[in-house]
Design an enzyme around this catalytic site. Structure first.
Site, mmCIF file in Angstrom:
data_model
loop_
_atom_site.group_PDB
_atom_site.id
_atom_site.type_symbol
_atom_site.label_atom_id
_atom_site.label_comp_id
_atom_site.label_asym_id
_atom_site.label_seq_id
_atom_site.Cartn_x
_atom_site.Cartn_y
_atom_site.Cartn_z
ATOM 1 N N TYR A 164 -1.788 0.365 9.463
ATOM 2 C CA TYR A 164 -2.607 -0.419 8.491
ATOM 3 C C TYR A 164 -1.131 0.108 7.910
ATOM 4 O O TYR A 164 -0.617 -1.148 7.204
ATOM 5 C CB TYR A 164 -2.746 0.103 7.383
ATOM 6 C CG TYR A 164 -3.530 -0.404 6.395
ATOM 7 C CD1 TYR A 164 -3.639 -1.440 6.154
ATOM 8 C CD2 TYR A 164 -3.391 1.032 5.213
ATOM 9 C CE1 TYR A 164 -3.787 -1.981 4.309
ATOM 10 C CE2 TYR A 164 -3.718 0.037 4.363
ATOM 11 C CZ TYR A 164 -3.867 -1.168 3.538
ATOM 12 O OH TYR A 164 -3.954 -1.535 2.929
ATOM 13 N N THR A 221 0.810 -1.464 -0.016
ATOM 14 C CA THR A 221 -0.268 0.024 -0.439
ATOM 15 C C THR A 221 0.844 1.266 -0.367
ATOM 16 O O THR A 221 2.051 1.329 0.441
ATOM 17 C CB THR A 221 -0.544 0.817 1.009
ATOM 18 O OG1 THR A 221 -1.426 1.361 1.392
ATOM 19 C CG2 THR A 221 -0.501 0.018 2.759
#
Ligand code: UDP
Length: 330
Positions: free
Chosen positions: A143, A119
């Site tokens: 995250y 990501t």
């Protein structure tokens, strides 16, 4: 040369199911693994589905052996930034620890190729809101950290074994299959384009803008939105690259230009022909002001060619999907 099967973890999820669809269109042998905690059986179409958790070694080993897997594409993960801020251990367990367990299974099962869903959140707040692959990583939410730790494990495993990998750092994925078969069906979705399309079809009363005081041209957050079919195609390109003997690499997947929240909402209004009810709210924890890809490397290394690089096109497929879900809910 005959290739082995491809295991898609998170194959019933949003991105994994789009990749499975494209792989099947190329007559690849595919098996999906999904615990259906967030995925949907309906998304899997004609691919065999193993229902189980990616962190469960017995299930994963059995799936690798039973299907003759030589490539793993690892999508299964928790992906909601604000949730990761509130419940970090969930992210380190489901993303980092599960990836460690999966990698161990891959070594034991002699998996040769690994494509990892990373990501742009690994970059944190890059200078000028733009990140190239060699921009220092400095995640600002769990995250991003949970995925960066997985990247590190993968790189170390590849050093120590014959496994080769492509890590794809996704920017903001949106839209749905242009054939209308699958799309993002997450309940209580938080991603901007999905939320705005839900509002446009009347599933939500309004859309919140989280932060109007960012140092961006219109004060709202800027992101590099990419169509899920272009993102899925990058995985097929990665597979081809690895099969051709390409070395392990980490690549951004974005278009290289950004849109603000207000620009996204304007696109949804333009495409739907309806005004949205908008509410301005404070910034959301864990959000960087801007995050846009430098995206030349993937075009060069994987010969990736985006085909749907247009915000209104992304929104059009997202809206069509919401209308379909209204008629025929999953
Ligand atoms: N955003 C917003 N309202 C929403 C959802 C998101 O204003 O209902 C903003 C968010 O603050 C960020 C951008 O839209 O600036 C993209 O957020 P999203 O959750 O879609 O993806 P993220 O970048 O967090 O992965």
């Amino acid at each position: 040369m005959k290739h082995g099967a491809i295991l898609i973890t998170g194959g019933a999820g949003y991105i994994g199911s789009h990749v499975a669809l494209q792989l099947r269109a190329r007559a690849e042998r595919v098996v999906a693994l999904d615990d259906l905690s967030r995925g949907f059986r309906q998304a899997v179409l004609d691919v065999p589905l193993v229902v189980g958790n990616v962190g469960d070694r017995d299930t994963v080993r059995a799936a690798l052996d039973a299907h003759g897997v030589d490539t793993v594409m690892h999508f299964a993960a928790c992906t909601v930034v604000p949730e990761s801020v509130g419940d970090p251990l969930k992210y380190y367990l489901n993303n980092t620890c599960a990836t460690r367990s999966l990698l161990q299974c891959c070594l034991e099962g002699e998996v040769r190729h690994f494509v990892f869903s990373s990501t742009a959140a690994v970059y944190g707040i890059p200078a000028a809101g733009v990140a190239a692959e060699d921009t220092p990583t400095s995640p600002i939410n769990p995250y991003g950290s949970s995925k960066l730790m997985s990247e590190w494990m993968l790189a170390a495993v590849a050093e120590a074994s014959p496994l080769r990998y492509v890590s794809l750092r996704y920017f903001n994925v949106a839209g749905s299959d242009s054939g209308g078969r699958i799309g993002q069906a997450t309940p209580n979705a938080t991603l901007l384009i999905k939320v705005a399309c839900e509002a446009a079809v009347g599933k939500r009363a309004e859309v919140a803008i989280f932060g109007t005081d960012y140092p961006t041209p219109d004060g709202t957050g800027v992101r590099d939105y990419i169509h899920v079919e272009d993102l899925a195609a990058a995985h097929l390109d990665a597979l081809q690259y690895l099969r051709a003997g390409g070395g392990s690499t980490t690549l951004n997947v974005g278009y290289g230009h950004g849109y603000s929240v207000r620009q996204v909402l304007a696109s949804v209004e333009r495409v739907s022909g309806k005004p949205l009810k908008v509410r301005e709210e404070p910034r959301r924890p864990g959000d960087p002001p801007a995050l846009v890809a430098r995206a030349e490397r993937i075009r060069r290394e994987l010969r990736w060619k985006p085909r749907l690089n247009d915000l209104d096109t992304i929104v059009r497929t997202g809206l069509a999907w919401e209308e379909r879900l209204l008629r025929n809910p999953w």
